[in-house]
Design a protein around this motif. Structure first.
Motif, PDB file in Angstrom:
ATOM      1  N   GLY A  98       0.821  -1.199   0.000  1.00 47.75           N
ATOM      2  CA  GLY A  98       0.000   0.000   0.000  1.00 47.75           C
ATOM      3  C   GLY A  98       0.860   1.255   0.000  1.00 47.75           C
ATOM      4  O   GLY A  98       1.996   1.258   0.472  1.00 47.75           O
ATOM      5  N   ALA A  99       0.332   2.322  -0.524  1.00 43.19           N
ATOM      6  CA  ALA A  99       1.067   3.581  -0.615  1.00 43.19           C
ATOM      7  C   ALA A  99       1.147   4.279   0.747  1.00 43.19           C
ATOM      8  O   ALA A  99       0.206   4.228   1.534  1.00 43.19           O
ATOM      9  CB  ALA A  99       0.394   4.505  -1.626  1.00 43.19           C
ATOM     10  N   ASP A 100       2.291   4.920   1.017  1.00 48.66           N
ATOM     11  CA  ASP A 100       2.435   5.752   2.208  1.00 48.66           C
ATOM     12  C   ASP A 100       1.687   7.061   2.009  1.00 48.66           C
ATOM     13  O   ASP A 100       1.665   7.621   0.904  1.00 48.66           O
ATOM     14  CB  ASP A 100       3.905   6.045   2.482  1.00 48.66           C
ATOM     15  CG  ASP A 100       4.701   4.793   2.833  1.00 48.66           C
ATOM     16  OD1 ASP A 100       4.087   3.793   3.238  1.00 48.66           O
ATOM     17  OD2 ASP A 100       5.944   4.828   2.704  1.00 48.66           O
ATOM     18  N   ALA A 101       1.079   7.541   3.066  1.00 50.21           N
ATOM     19  CA  ALA A 101       0.381   8.822   2.980  1.00 50.21           C
ATOM     20  C   ALA A 101       1.401   9.959   2.836  1.00 50.21           C
ATOM     21  O   ALA A 101       2.470   9.916   3.446  1.00 50.21           O
ATOM     22  CB  ALA A 101      -0.471   9.048   4.218  1.00 50.21           C
ATOM     23  N   PRO A 102       1.104  10.978   2.040  1.00 54.25           N
ATOM     24  CA  PRO A 102       2.036  12.098   1.889  1.00 54.25           C
ATOM     25  C   PRO A 102       2.116  12.941   3.151  1.00 54.25           C
ATOM     26  O   PRO A 102       1.167  13.007   3.944  1.00 54.25           O
ATOM     27  CB  PRO A 102       1.433  12.895   0.723  1.00 54.25           C
ATOM     28  CG  PRO A 102      -0.029  12.557   0.751  1.00 54.25           C
ATOM     29  CD  PRO A 102      -0.115  11.128   1.210  1.00 54.25           C
ATOM     30  N   ALA A 103       3.242  13.600   3.330  1.00 53.59           N
ATOM     31  CA  ALA A 103       3.463  14.379   4.552  1.00 53.59           C
ATOM     32  C   ALA A 103       2.530  15.585   4.654  1.00 53.59           C
ATOM     33  O   ALA A 103       2.244  16.058   5.754  1.00 53.59           O
ATOM     34  CB  ALA A 103       4.920  14.843   4.617  1.00 53.59           C
TER      35      ALA A 103
END
Length: 492
Positions: free
Chosen positions: A143-148
């Motif tokens: 799964g993709a990491d959430a953007p900062a």
């Protein structure tokens, strides 16, 4: 009338009239079928089946893919009528003469760098590869990491593919993504956002809690850790209340380990109360030989004030995760408390150890330590050990230390109770009491040790914890034996 034609690198894409080729032939000019009189003349060296230099001197003809022959004359022979020399220093014709064709034609225009050319050469293949990759990612992938810089739901980490993969990390308090069905770890929850204060100490935006860790795959994997709670640091005036840590995610069914709980946020107040966040609970372990996750530690608290009603509260530790057959998670330690000036300090309690149906209960977390300059200090109590149906109960956590440096009193935290069992079990050891010290006339009371856990039917009772020590000794804390000698076997 000359027949319209097009030759590229010696290959006739449209029928062309045979024409002699000169060594002084111009750089070919691209044309389109809508220009009937135009023709591309290609240097002999680029033509398919180009003759050697000796053949050129002998006047050999060169067959062309479009039919006929292109005659090759002696060097220096003039170009035939109907062809046009091109100034190689001016290549603007590459765009000028095909503007209309590029905007109106549906086929390939040979315009270098155009979007239409790129689409024709790469679009179909790229789309196919993308489609295949997207299809595979549904089943296998992380799964993709959430953007900062995320907001709201966008701060949650992405879920893994259906079959295999790890969940993505959350951000700004978002939850971690979940692992796949069969194999994969849960993503870590995002750390909470810190509080924001105006220049005068007014709270503009409060802190946010840490995100929950993602669950592991259904079969194998480790749950994601919870995110840490947001801090609250008021350096001007007023209270400061920080946020809690997030809970850890559940582990996989087989050999799965629960994620650790997040740490409670730090709280500091320059002239007011400071209340720290609690640690998050550890995630539950798998049903078959699983490990519960460790509870998060409570946040620390620091406060400074001449007002004796001001208090620094340390955060409580999070409870350890449970296990059906394996090891319960340890409880998190309580957060420290530090009171400056006349501020009282109360440290956080340790979290309870995680229970296990069959196996080992988790250890209780230790109580936090407390310090005060001119106020009272209270150490945190230890967390209770985890219980079991059959197995070994967890040990209780030790009580926290307390120290008062001027006129205040100090009281150590009590130890946590040992975890008990129901059948054929060994009870957990009781936690020791915390020590207490005063340095300028205040009263010091040590914490009490706690009793060991029961072993249940045909089981063995756990040892008692020891009392803490007080300096100067006030004679407190004599409820339980200081050597643990009263632990015994029993049939309860």
């Amino acid at each position: 009338m000359t027949t319209a034609g097009l030759v590229i690198a010696g290959m006739a894409l449209l029928p062309v009239d045979p024409a002699p080729v000169s060594e002084n032939a111009a750089v070919p000019r691209n044309v389109v079928a809508s220009q009937p009189e135009a023709r591309v003349v290609v240097p002999a060296a680029l033509q398919i089946g180009a003759p050697s230099a000796a053949q050129e001197q002998a006047g050999a003809t060169v067959p062309t893919p479009g039919g006929g022959a292109a005659a090759s004359g002696p060097a220096g022979a003039p170009a035939p009528s109907g062809t046009e020399d091109v100034d190689t220093d001016d290549l603007s014709f590459l765009t000028e003469e095909f503007e209309a064709a590029d905007t109106g034609a549906t086929g390939l225009t040979f315009r270098g760098g155009s979007a239409r050319t790129a689409s024709a050469s790469n679009g179909v293949g790229a789309t196919a590869v993308t489609d295949v990759g997207s299809f595979i990612a549904i089943f296998i992938g992380n799964g993709a990491d959430a953007p900062a810089d995320c907001l709201g739901a966008a701060c949650n980490g992405g879920n893994a593919g259906l079959f295999f993969g790890n969940g993505g990390k959350g951000a700004n308090g978002g939850d971690g993504g979940n692992g796949g069905w069969f194999f994969g770890n849960g993503g870590r929850g995002g750390n909470g956002v810190d509080a924001v204060y105006a220049d005068d100490g007014t709270l503009l935006s409060g802190p946010t809690a840490g995100g929950t860790g993602g669950r592991a795959a259904l079969l194998f994997g480790t749950g994601g850790a919870g995110g840490d709670g947001g801090a609250a640091q008021n350096t001007v005036a007023g209270d400061a209340i920080s946020a809690d840590g997030g809970d850890g995610g559940r582990g996989g069914l087989f050999l799965g380990k629960g994620g650790a709980g997040g740490i409670g946020g730090l709280a500091t107040a320059a002239n007011g109360k400071a209340i720290a966040g609690s640690g998050g609970a550890g995630g539950d372990g798998g049903a078959v030989l699983g490990w519960g996750g460790t509870g998060g530690a409570g946040g620390g608290a620091e406060a400074a004030s001449e007002d004796p009603t001001a208090i620094a509260f340390g955060g409580d530790g999070g409870d350890g995760g449970k296990s059906a057959s394996g090891l319960g998670g340890s409880g998190g330690d309580g957060g420290y408390a530090d009171g400056y000036d006349a501020t009282n300090a109360i440290a956080g309690d340790g979290g309870s150890g995680g229970a296990a149906t069959v196996g080992f209960g988790g250890e209780g977390g230790s109580g936090g330590e407390a310090y005060s300059d001119d106020g009272d200090a209270y150490g945190g109590d230890g967390g209770a050990g985890g219980t079991v149906i059959t197995g070994v109960g967890g040990s209780g956590g030790d009580g926290g230390y307390a120290g008062a440096y001027l006129d205040g009193d100090a009281e150590g935290g009590d130890g946590g109770a040992g975890g008990s069992g129901a059948l054929f079990s060994i009870g957990g050891k009781g936690g020791d009491g915390g020590d207490a010290e005063t340095f300028d006339g205040g009263t010091a009371n040590a914490g009490d040790g706690s009793p060991g856990g029961s072993g249940g039917l045909l089981g063995i009772k756990g040892r008692n914890g020891k009392d803490g020590t007080a300096n100067p000794d006030s004679g407190a804390g004599a409820a339980a034996s200081d050597d643990g000698s009263d632990g015994d076997s029993s049939s309860e």
